[in-house]
Design an enzyme around this catalytic site. Structure first.
Site, short mmCIF file in Angstrom:
data_model
loop_
_atom_site.label_atom_id
_atom_site.label_comp_id
_atom_site.label_asym_id
_atom_site.label_seq_id
_atom_site.Cartn_x
_atom_site.Cartn_y
_atom_site.Cartn_z
N TRP A 54 0.84 -1.20 0.00
CA TRP A 54 0.00 0.00 0.00
C TRP A 54 0.87 1.24 0.00
O TRP A 54 2.07 1.18 0.28
CB TRP A 54 -1.03 -0.01 1.13
CG TRP A 54 -0.53 -0.13 2.56
CD1 TRP A 54 0.66 -0.64 2.98
CD2 TRP A 54 -1.25 0.24 3.73
NE1 TRP A 54 0.73 -0.61 4.34
CE2 TRP A 54 -0.43 -0.06 4.84
CE3 TRP A 54 -2.50 0.79 3.96
CZ2 TRP A 54 -0.82 0.17 6.16
CZ3 TRP A 54 -2.88 1.02 5.28
CH2 TRP A 54 -2.06 0.72 6.37
N ASN A 55 0.23 2.37 -0.35
CA ASN A 55 0.94 3.63 -0.48
C ASN A 55 0.19 4.73 0.23
O ASN A 55 -1.03 4.65 0.42
CB ASN A 55 1.04 4.04 -1.96
CG ASN A 55 1.77 3.03 -2.81
OD1 ASN A 55 2.97 2.86 -2.69
ND2 ASN A 55 1.02 2.34 -3.66
N HIS A 73 -7.08 19.72 -7.21
CA HIS A 73 -7.34 20.05 -8.62
C HIS A 73 -6.24 19.46 -9.49
O HIS A 73 -5.56 20.16 -10.24
CB HIS A 73 -7.47 21.57 -8.78
CG HIS A 73 -8.62 22.12 -7.99
ND1 HIS A 73 -9.84 22.43 -8.55
CD2 HIS A 73 -8.75 22.33 -6.65
CE1 HIS A 73 -10.66 22.85 -7.59
NE2 HIS A 73 -10.03 22.80 -6.43
N HIS A 131 -10.49 16.07 -12.65
CA HIS A 131 -11.03 16.46 -11.34
C HIS A 131 -12.29 17.28 -11.46
O HIS A 131 -12.67 17.72 -12.54
CB HIS A 131 -9.96 17.19 -10.52
CG HIS A 131 -9.65 18.58 -11.00
ND1 HIS A 131 -8.68 18.83 -11.92
CD2 HIS A 131 -10.17 19.78 -10.67
CE1 HIS A 131 -8.61 20.14 -12.15
NE2 HIS A 131 -9.53 20.74 -11.42
N ASP A 157 -14.57 20.49 -9.99
CA ASP A 157 -14.56 21.79 -9.31
C ASP A 157 -15.91 21.99 -8.63
O ASP A 157 -16.96 22.00 -9.30
CB ASP A 157 -14.40 22.93 -10.32
CG ASP A 157 -13.00 23.06 -10.89
OD1 ASP A 157 -12.07 22.39 -10.41
OD2 ASP A 157 -12.84 23.88 -11.83
N HIS A 187 -15.03 26.42 -4.73
CA HIS A 187 -13.67 26.64 -5.25
C HIS A 187 -13.42 28.11 -5.57
O HIS A 187 -12.31 28.60 -5.45
CB HIS A 187 -13.47 25.79 -6.51
CG HIS A 187 -12.14 25.93 -7.18
ND1 HIS A 187 -10.95 26.01 -6.50
CD2 HIS A 187 -11.83 26.01 -8.51
CE1 HIS A 187 -9.95 26.11 -7.36
NE2 HIS A 187 -10.45 26.13 -8.57
N HIS A 197 -14.85 29.80 -14.14
CA HIS A 197 -14.81 29.62 -12.70
C HIS A 197 -15.73 30.63 -12.01
O HIS A 197 -16.56 30.26 -11.17
CB HIS A 197 -13.37 29.79 -12.19
CG HIS A 197 -12.47 28.65 -12.50
ND1 HIS A 197 -11.82 28.52 -13.70
CD2 HIS A 197 -12.10 27.57 -11.77
CE1 HIS A 197 -11.08 27.41 -13.69
NE2 HIS A 197 -11.24 26.82 -12.53
MN MN Z 1 -10.06 22.85 -10.76
#
Ligand code: MN
Length: 253
Positions: A61-62, A69, A73, A75, A79, A203
């Site tokens: 595992w990690n 972002h 991904h 938003d 944001h 945005h």
């Molecule tokens: Mn973004």
């Protein structure tokens, strides 16, 4: 449960194809770099905890490190400052994560002009051919930019990447029935959008209108203009402004 049973039969039989719209996450996944006076996101990182060794003899595992972002991904409204009173990524209603998609293909235009901006007239022309944008669905803006995603320099393209005009972003935020826009580039706005009025209109205007963004999508070339269903799966990070997401599409064949 007939409908779901039929859906699964269709997937098993190939009548419905599941298409992965998600870019693989690696340390080389392109990320946004802001001017140096601003805070910066980190590249995706993987740190080994154990791998069938003295640190853990039977397991691998990690730990991961990532910005919200990074890569493909989601938003969330919170944001942007215009959406600061809106939902964080954990508060986005689950039923809005399954939605219809309209795919607008401007690959040729973006190839001819990397600063190409989608305009209201482009969307109107698309609607005359394909019908209205889906209520409660996504506008997926195809530019061919996913072909560059393995090469960070070509992907960033010296600050020349396609996007959406201020007027079109305002129209999509205030007039169109969509829940958000999805793009193939590193963010929903054009690279030049820092100098737009308002800056970063996708945005500012869409997130401020309780709509969403999906970025760094790939394989939009495999979707029809209408009829696909998108399943977007951001992590429910409490207080989070966004999250890497697995994004899948269902397409009838
Ligand atoms: Mn973004």
């Amino acid at each position: 449960m007939t409908v779901l049973s039929e859906l699964l039969d269709a997937i098993d039989g190939g009548a419905v194809e599941v298409i992965d719209l998600t870019a693989p996450l690696t340390a080389q996944t392109p990320i946004l770099t802001l001017p140096e006076q601003f805070g910066q996101t980190v590249p995706f990182g993987l740190t080994e905890i154990s791998r069938y060794d003295e640190r853990g003899p039977a397991w691998y595992w990690n730990n991961i490190s990532t910005g919200e972002h990074t890569g493909t991904h989601f938003d969330a409204p919170i944001h942007w400052v215009t959406g600061r009173g809106g939902d964080d990524v954990s508060q986005v209603p689950a039923d809005r994560l399954v939605a219809r998609a309209a795919v607008l293909d401007f690959t040729a235009e973006a190839a001819a002009d990397p600063d190409f901006l989608l305009q209201v007239d482009h969307v109107r022309a698309w609607e005359r051919e394909h019908g209205p944008l889906p209520a409660g669905g996504w506008l997926l803006f195809r530019t061919g930019w996913d072909a560059r995603s393995g090469d960070p320099a070509a992907y960033a393209n010296n600050g020349h990447t396609p996007g959406i005009s201020v007027e079109c972003a305002r129209w999509l935020a205030e007039r169109a029935p969509i829940i958000g826009i999805g793009v193939e580039t590193v963010g929903t706005d054009a690279a030049a959008a820092h100098s737009f009025d308002p800056p970063f209109p996708c945005h500012a205007l869409l997130l401020g209108a309780d709509k969403y963004g999906l970025t760094q999508l790939q394989n939009l070339s495999r979707l029809p203009p209408t009829g696909a269903v998108v399943l977007a799966g951001p992590l429910p990070i409490v207080g989070g402004s966004g999250s890497p997401a697995r994004v899948l599409a269902l397409v009838e064949r």
